[in-house]
Design a protein around this motif. Structure first.
Motif, PDB file in Angstrom:
ATOM      1  N   LEU A 274      45.638  46.081  35.980  1.00 14.93           N
ATOM      2  CA  LEU A 274      46.217  46.198  37.319  1.00 14.93           C
ATOM      3  C   LEU A 274      45.697  47.450  38.009  1.00 14.93           C
ATOM      4  CD1 LEU A 274      48.117  45.402  39.596  1.00 14.93           C
ATOM      5  CD2 LEU A 274      50.009  46.403  38.287  1.00 14.93           C
ATOM      6  N   GLU A 275      45.604  48.542  37.274  1.00 17.83           N
ATOM      7  CA  GLU A 275      45.066  49.771  37.859  1.00 17.83           C
ATOM      8  C   GLU A 275      43.608  49.585  38.271  1.00 17.83           C
ATOM      9  OE1 GLU A 275      44.627  54.550  36.877  1.00 17.83           O
ATOM     10  OE2 GLU A 275      45.402  53.188  35.344  1.00 17.83           O
ATOM     11  N   ARG A 276      42.856  48.861  37.443  1.00 12.38           N
ATOM     12  CA  ARG A 276      41.455  48.593  37.783  1.00 12.38           C
ATOM     13  C   ARG A 276      41.361  47.758  39.060  1.00 12.38           C
ATOM     14  NH1 ARG A 276      37.204  45.012  34.075  1.00 12.38           N
ATOM     15  NH2 ARG A 276      35.484  45.018  35.589  1.00 12.38           N
ATOM     16  N   ILE A 277      42.192  46.724  39.161  1.00 13.01           N
ATOM     17  CA  ILE A 277      42.221  45.869  40.347  1.00 13.01           C
ATOM     18  C   ILE A 277      42.520  46.703  41.595  1.00 13.01           C
ATOM     19  CG2 ILE A 277      43.640  44.118  41.513  1.00 13.01           C
ATOM     20  CD1 ILE A 277      41.814  42.746  39.680  1.00 13.01           C
ATOM     21  N   ALA A 278      43.525  47.570  41.471  1.00 12.34           N
ATOM     22  CA  ALA A 278      43.927  48.396  42.612  1.00 12.34           C
ATOM     23  C   ALA A 278      42.819  49.375  42.994  1.00 12.34           C
ATOM     24  CB  ALA A 278      45.208  49.141  42.280  1.00 12.34           C
ATOM     25  N   THR A 279      42.218  50.009  42.006  1.00  6.17           N
ATOM     26  CA  THR A 279      41.178  51.004  42.267  1.00  6.17           C
ATOM     27  C   THR A 279      39.948  50.385  42.900  1.00  6.17           C
ATOM     28  OG1 THR A 279      41.952  52.352  40.405  1.00  6.17           O
ATOM     29  CG2 THR A 279      39.708  52.740  41.181  1.00  6.17           C
ATOM     30  N   GLN A 280      39.578  49.192  42.426  1.00  4.63           N
ATOM     31  CA  GLN A 280      38.381  48.527  42.947  1.00  4.63           C
ATOM     32  C   GLN A 280      38.651  47.750  44.229  1.00  4.63           C
ATOM     33  OE1 GLN A 280      36.511  46.153  39.877  1.00  4.63           O
ATOM     34  NE2 GLN A 280      36.193  47.907  38.535  1.00  4.63           N
ATOM     35  N   GLY A 281      39.922  47.640  44.620  1.00  5.55           N
ATOM     36  CA  GLY A 281      40.262  46.924  45.846  1.00  5.55           C
ATOM     37  C   GLY A 281      40.067  45.431  45.757  1.00  5.55           C
ATOM     38  N   ILE A 282      40.255  44.863  44.563  1.00  3.81           N
ATOM     39  CA  ILE A 282      40.147  43.416  44.373  1.00  3.81           C
ATOM     40  C   ILE A 282      41.437  42.768  44.864  1.00  3.81           C
ATOM     41  CG2 ILE A 282      39.717  41.543  42.746  1.00  3.81           C
ATOM     42  CD1 ILE A 282      37.443  43.614  42.914  1.00  3.81           C
ATOM     43  N   ALA A 283      41.362  42.001  45.935  1.00  2.29           N
ATOM     44  CA  ALA A 283      42.559  41.386  46.500  1.00  2.29           C
ATOM     45  C   ALA A 283      42.995  40.185  45.664  1.00  2.29           C
ATOM     46  CB  ALA A 283      42.308  40.944  47.933  1.00  2.29           C
ATOM     47  N   LEU A 284      44.300  39.961  45.624  1.00  2.65           N
ATOM     48  CA  LEU A 284      44.895  38.835  44.906  1.00  2.65           C
ATOM     49  C   LEU A 284      45.447  37.837  45.913  1.00  2.65           C
ATOM     50  CD1 LEU A 284      46.915  40.843  42.206  1.00  2.65           C
ATOM     51  CD2 LEU A 284      44.515  40.102  42.118  1.00  2.65           C
ATOM     52  N   GLU A 285      45.022  36.594  45.799  1.00  2.00           N
ATOM     53  CA  GLU A 285      45.535  35.525  46.658  1.00  2.00           C
ATOM     54  C   GLU A 285      46.748  34.909  45.957  1.00  2.00           C
ATOM     55  OE1 GLU A 285      40.869  34.472  47.714  1.00  2.00           O
ATOM     56  OE2 GLU A 285      42.182  32.942  46.848  1.00  2.00           O
ATOM     57  N   VAL A 286      47.911  35.447  46.217  1.00  2.23           N
ATOM     58  CA  VAL A 286      49.125  35.063  45.504  1.00  2.23           C
ATOM     59  C   VAL A 286      49.806  33.903  46.234  1.00  2.23           C
ATOM     60  CG1 VAL A 286      51.399  35.835  44.715  1.00  2.23           C
ATOM     61  CG2 VAL A 286      49.419  37.361  44.545  1.00  2.23           C
ATOM     62  N   CYS A 287      50.111  32.846  45.483  1.00  4.55           N
ATOM     63  CA  CYS A 287      50.711  31.628  46.037  1.00  4.55           C
ATOM     64  C   CYS A 287      52.039  31.372  45.326  1.00  4.55           C
ATOM     65  CB  CYS A 287      49.771  30.448  45.855  1.00  4.55           C
ATOM     66  SG  CYS A 287      48.096  30.715  46.517  1.00  4.55           S
ATOM     67  N   PRO A 288      53.125  32.011  45.762  1.00  8.46           N
ATOM     68  CA  PRO A 288      54.380  32.006  44.995  1.00  8.46           C
ATOM     69  C   PRO A 288      54.957  30.631  44.730  1.00  8.46           C
ATOM     70  CG  PRO A 288      54.434  33.660  46.734  1.00  8.46           C
ATOM     71  CD  PRO A 288      53.227  32.837  46.984  1.00  8.46           C
ATOM     72  N   VAL A 289      55.017  29.773  45.750  1.00 11.72           N
ATOM     73  CA  VAL A 289      55.664  28.470  45.566  1.00 11.72           C
ATOM     74  C   VAL A 289      54.898  27.618  44.564  1.00 11.72           C
ATOM     75  CG1 VAL A 289      56.335  26.327  46.722  1.00 11.72           C
ATOM     76  CG2 VAL A 289      56.798  28.533  47.813  1.00 11.72           C
ATOM     77  N   SER A 290      53.575  27.641  44.607  1.00 11.29           N
ATOM     78  CA  SER A 290      52.816  26.851  43.631  1.00 11.29           C
ATOM     79  C   SER A 290      52.920  27.451  42.241  1.00 11.29           C
ATOM     80  CB  SER A 290      51.344  26.732  44.055  1.00 11.29           C
ATOM     81  OG  SER A 290      50.658  27.956  43.969  1.00 11.29           O
TER      82      SER A 290
END
Length: 368
Positions: free
Chosen positions: A248-264
């Protein structure tokens, strides 16, 4: 409070809420056939005498699960049945126009719709002819609705990696002409992610955004593979990155966006309920989140519904919802003028005083 200052649980009981349909949003995770209106599916099937299973008619939206191979097969079968009603160019044009209308109704300003042309090639003259058709429909829908639309071409990870390379070359030919990205979809438990690295390298050389699915049906291991082998700029879903704090820290540091789809996520059994979707954890970890509807046809909830359900499930304030909307634009390939206007209008939405009681989150017909 996380490193961005995005603290959660920021308002008191009874605070008035602003209308989420007027909050400007970018929609970055919407599949082509899955964007179809339920009524359109029923009408097109009736026109051509196509029998639809009860799960797509009287029992819609269907009860789904992807906990095992059988569950995913059922989900994919329903998707394939839905795709089969698209028989003519006018059907494709209607789908794209209605998807745009629905996003505009939900506050959408920018849409990146994802399509695998090989799934439609046999009926529409091949992958190039179908891509031309989709892009023509996108231009028409944009002119009619005012919604700015781009296309992400996605390969299917259940097919041979050579097919993915062919699609990556196709996407590269259309780079700058309506296609902005390259993805990898379907059951992430199938195939070897690293085998698709050559396809993603082809797309990267064309300066396409790289957005494979990962971190939904499989955990951090596949997210790491998407980063290491496919050099992802965004992750389709990625929601399970919270299971590995270092990742998670790596994702945040590198600015990798997450396409989160809660209902699915809940419909497919990744999480038991909407309060279990770890949006607060991801935000507190510094992740960039773009909420998406995934497949409204099968999950019964469109773009605004993702914001409404997360507002209700996690007590998000309007300021926090506005920041989620800003994140969706930052993670997009929207041009600078669209981005600037959207950011100003998000600020204006937040500056306006709410004028009604907090609404109950709408599930838009979802059985969740």
């Amino acid at each position: 409070m996380n490193k961005r200052g995005f603290g959660l649980y920021g308002f008191g009981v009874g605070e008035l809420r602003r209308d989420l349909t007027t909050l400007p949003k970018a929609h970055l995770h919407l599949h082509f056939t899955g964007s179809m209106r339920h009524q359109t599916l029923v009408e097109l099937a009736a026109r051509d005498g196509i029998h639809l299973p009860d799960a797509l008619v009287s029992e819609w939206p269907p009860q789904l699960s992807a906990a095992d191979e059988k569950g995913w097969f059922r989900f994919q079968r329903l998707y394939d049945v839905a795709r089969s009603v698209l028989r003519t160019p006018d059907d494709v044009r209607r789908l794209v126009r209605e998807a745009a209308e629905d996003d505009v109704r939900d506050g959408g300003r920018w849409l990146e719709i994802q399509v695998d042309p090989s799934g439609y090639a046999a009926l529409f003259g091949g992958i190039t002819a179908f891509t031309d058709l989709v892009l023509d429909c996108v231009r028409d829908a944009s002119a009619r609705t005012g919604l700015q639309i781009a296309v992400v071409i996605a390969a299917n990870r259940t097919r041979h990696p050579l097919d993915a390379r062919a699609l990556a070359r196709l996407a590269s030919q259309y780079a700058g002409r309506g296609v902005v990205g390259f993805g990898l979809s379907n059951d992430e438990r199938r195939g070897n992610t690293a085998d698709f690295s050559r396809a993603f390298e082809i797309a990267r050389r064309a300066d396409l955004l790289l957005a494979p699915h990962g971190g939904e049906l499989r955990g951090p291991d596949n997210i790491r593979a998407c980063l290491d082998h496919l050099h992802a700029d965004r992750l389709g879903h990625g929601v399970r990155v919270g299971e590995d704090p270092a990742l998670l820290e790596r994702i945040a540091t590198q600015g990798i966006a997450l396409e989160v789809c809660p209902v699915s996520n809940v419909a497919l059994g990744v999480y038991s309920d909407l309060t279990s979707v770890p949006l607060p954890q991801l935000l507190d970890g510094g992740a960039t989140i773009a909420l998406g509807a995934d497949d409204p046809l099968l999950f019964g909830s469109r773009l605004e519904g993702q914001y409404a359900t997360m507002r209700a499930a996690h007590d998000l304030s309007d300021a926090q919802l506005a920041e989620l909307a800003r994140m969706s634009f930052r993670a997009s390939r929207a041009p600078s003028d669209v981005l600037a206007t959207a950011m100003a209008d998000i600020d204006a939405w937040l500056d306006d005083s709410p004028d009604g009681p907090a609404p109950v989150a709408e599930m838009e017909g979802s059985a969740l």
